[in-house]
Design a protein around this motif. Structure first.
Motif, PDB file in Angstrom:
ATOM      1  N   ALA A  16       0.829  -1.210   0.000  1.00 61.73           N
ATOM      2  CA  ALA A  16       0.000   0.000   0.000  1.00 61.73           C
ATOM      3  C   ALA A  16       0.862   1.258   0.000  1.00 61.73           C
ATOM      4  CB  ALA A  16      -0.935  -0.004   1.205  1.00 61.73           C
ATOM      5  N   VAL A  17       1.936   1.246   0.766  1.00 56.97           N
ATOM      6  CA  VAL A  17       2.838   2.404   0.791  1.00 56.97           C
ATOM      7  C   VAL A  17       3.503   2.583  -0.575  1.00 56.97           C
ATOM      8  CG1 VAL A  17       4.970   3.320   1.807  1.00 56.97           C
ATOM      9  CG2 VAL A  17       3.213   2.317   3.270  1.00 56.97           C
ATOM     10  N   ALA A  18       3.916   1.491  -1.199  1.00 61.18           N
ATOM     11  CA  ALA A  18       4.531   1.585  -2.527  1.00 61.18           C
ATOM     12  C   ALA A  18       3.543   2.117  -3.557  1.00 61.18           C
ATOM     13  CB  ALA A  18       5.064   0.220  -2.957  1.00 61.18           C
ATOM     14  N   VAL A  19       2.294   1.667  -3.482  1.00 58.04           N
ATOM     15  CA  VAL A  19       1.251   2.169  -4.395  1.00 58.04           C
ATOM     16  C   VAL A  19       1.019   3.656  -4.158  1.00 58.04           C
ATOM     17  CG1 VAL A  19      -1.226   2.050  -4.918  1.00 58.04           C
ATOM     18  CG2 VAL A  19       0.112  -0.050  -4.751  1.00 58.04           C
ATOM     19  N   TRP A  20       1.025   4.049  -2.899  1.00 58.55           N
ATOM     20  CA  TRP A  20       0.780   5.441  -2.537  1.00 58.55           C
ATOM     21  C   TRP A  20       1.918   6.357  -2.988  1.00 58.55           C
ATOM     22  CZ3 TRP A  20       2.780   8.243   1.995  1.00 58.55           C
ATOM     23  CH2 TRP A  20       2.153   9.478   2.184  1.00 58.55           C
ATOM     24  N   LEU A  21       3.166   5.884  -2.881  1.00 56.92           N
ATOM     25  CA  LEU A  21       4.322   6.724  -3.198  1.00 56.92           C
ATOM     26  C   LEU A  21       4.684   6.762  -4.676  1.00 56.92           C
ATOM     27  CD1 LEU A  21       6.749   5.914  -0.241  1.00 56.92           C
ATOM     28  CD2 LEU A  21       5.462   8.014  -0.633  1.00 56.92           C
ATOM     29  N   LEU A  22       4.455   5.680  -5.401  1.00 56.62           N
ATOM     30  CA  LEU A  22       4.895   5.597  -6.794  1.00 56.62           C
ATOM     31  C   LEU A  22       3.707   5.607  -7.746  1.00 56.62           C
ATOM     32  CD1 LEU A  22       7.651   2.878  -6.349  1.00 56.62           C
ATOM     33  CD2 LEU A  22       7.956   5.350  -6.478  1.00 56.62           C
ATOM     34  N   ASP A  23       3.724   6.534  -8.691  1.00 57.41           N
ATOM     35  CA  ASP A  23       2.635   6.653  -9.654  1.00 57.41           C
ATOM     36  C   ASP A  23       2.552   5.464 -10.611  1.00 57.41           C
ATOM     37  OD1 ASP A  23       1.909   9.081  -8.597  1.00 57.41           O
ATOM     38  OD2 ASP A  23       3.081  10.248 -10.037  1.00 57.41           O
ATOM     39  N   LYS A  24       3.683   4.819 -10.862  1.00 60.88           N
ATOM     40  CA  LYS A  24       3.701   3.736 -11.842  1.00 60.88           C
ATOM     41  C   LYS A  24       3.409   2.364 -11.242  1.00 60.88           C
ATOM     42  CE  LYS A  24       6.539   6.083 -15.203  1.00 60.88           C
ATOM     43  NZ  LYS A  24       7.710   5.989 -16.068  1.00 60.88           N
ATOM     44  N   ILE A  25       3.108   2.308  -9.961  1.00 57.49           N
ATOM     45  CA  ILE A  25       2.568   1.094  -9.347  1.00 57.49           C
ATOM     46  C   ILE A  25       1.112   1.416  -9.052  1.00 57.49           C
ATOM     47  CG2 ILE A  25       2.644  -0.514  -7.417  1.00 57.49           C
ATOM     48  CD1 ILE A  25       5.593   0.010  -7.138  1.00 57.49           C
ATOM     49  N   THR A  26       0.221   0.726  -9.746  1.00 57.20           N
ATOM     50  CA  THR A  26      -1.192   1.083  -9.659  1.00 57.20           C
ATOM     51  C   THR A  26      -2.022  -0.036  -9.048  1.00 57.20           C
ATOM     52  OG1 THR A  26      -1.555   0.304 -11.921  1.00 57.20           O
ATOM     53  CG2 THR A  26      -1.082   2.640 -11.645  1.00 57.20           C
ATOM     54  N   LEU A  27      -3.022   0.390  -8.313  1.00 56.80           N
ATOM     55  CA  LEU A  27      -4.025  -0.493  -7.725  1.00 56.80           C
ATOM     56  C   LEU A  27      -5.350   0.224  -7.924  1.00 56.80           C
ATOM     57  CD1 LEU A  27      -4.644  -3.018  -5.888  1.00 56.80           C
ATOM     58  CD2 LEU A  27      -4.577  -1.407  -4.007  1.00 56.80           C
ATOM     59  N   THR A  28      -6.194  -0.327  -8.773  1.00 53.88           N
ATOM     60  CA  THR A  28      -7.462   0.326  -9.055  1.00 53.88           C
ATOM     61  C   THR A  28      -8.614  -0.507  -8.528  1.00 53.88           C
ATOM     62  OG1 THR A  28      -7.506  -0.718 -11.238  1.00 53.88           O
ATOM     63  CG2 THR A  28      -6.600   1.503 -11.112  1.00 53.88           C
ATOM     64  N   GLY A  29      -9.705   0.167  -8.271  1.00 56.36           N
ATOM     65  CA  GLY A  29     -10.899  -0.504  -7.778  1.00 56.36           C
ATOM     66  C   GLY A  29     -12.040   0.486  -7.684  1.00 56.36           C
ATOM     67  N   ALA A  30     -13.244  -0.034  -7.673  1.00 57.73           N
ATOM     68  CA  ALA A  30     -14.431   0.813  -7.642  1.00 57.73           C
ATOM     69  C   ALA A  30     -14.625   1.468  -6.280  1.00 57.73           C
ATOM     70  CB  ALA A  30     -15.658  -0.014  -8.013  1.00 57.73           C
ATOM     71  N   SER A  31     -14.218   0.791  -5.227  1.00 62.44           N
ATOM     72  CA  SER A  31     -14.412   1.329  -3.887  1.00 62.44           C
ATOM     73  C   SER A  31     -13.182   1.030  -3.037  1.00 62.44           C
ATOM     74  CB  SER A  31     -15.649   0.702  -3.243  1.00 62.44           C
ATOM     75  OG  SER A  31     -15.429  -0.676  -3.017  1.00 62.44           O
TER      76      SER A  31
END
Length: 125
Positions: free
Chosen positions: A16-31
């Motif tokens: 989660a921290v890596a997703v939050w800090l780096l724009d090119k690591i993405t985690l998408t979801g509706a909610s």
């Protein structure tokens, strides 16, 4: 069992921290709930990849480990993150790492955050 749950929570937090800090690591979801669920599944996959593939890769790269004084570990961690991203793509999970250098930086962040979280969370069975 408790150790497995703690390691999964630590992996999820570090990812989660890596997703939050780096724009090119993405985690998408509706909610937010969907993102948290996906993050937990990704953490399980990441833990599985690290427990099955990483030891084999470490044995194969042992001479490079000695030669580079351990810096090859950054590359091995990046490869594990890229492999996790690939597996998630095959399983239709919305987690993606774009590029090798992003994976290197993401692996470094995940390692640092995992280390810090293990300092505060219990780690016994």
């Amino acid at each position: 069992m408790k150790n497995f749950v703690v390691k999964t929570i630590v992996n999820a937090g570090a990812l989660a921290v890596a997703v939050w800090l780096l724009d090119k690591i993405t985690l998408t979801g509706a909610s937010t709930a969907k993102k948290v669920g996906t993050l937990i599944v990704v953490a399980l996959i990441f833990g599985l990849v690290n427990s099955l593939v990483k030891p084999i890769l470490k044995v194969l790269t042992f001479p490079l480990f000695i030669l580079t004084l351990g810096l090859i570990t950054l590359i091995v961690n990046a490869l594990m993150l890229l492999l996790t991203s690939w597996v998630c793509g095959k399983l239709q999970l919305s987690f993606h790492v774009e590029g090798f250098w992003t994976a290197v930086l993401g692996g470094l962040i995940i390692s640092a955050v995992s280390w810090a979280l293990h300092m505060f969370l219990p780690d016994e069975d």
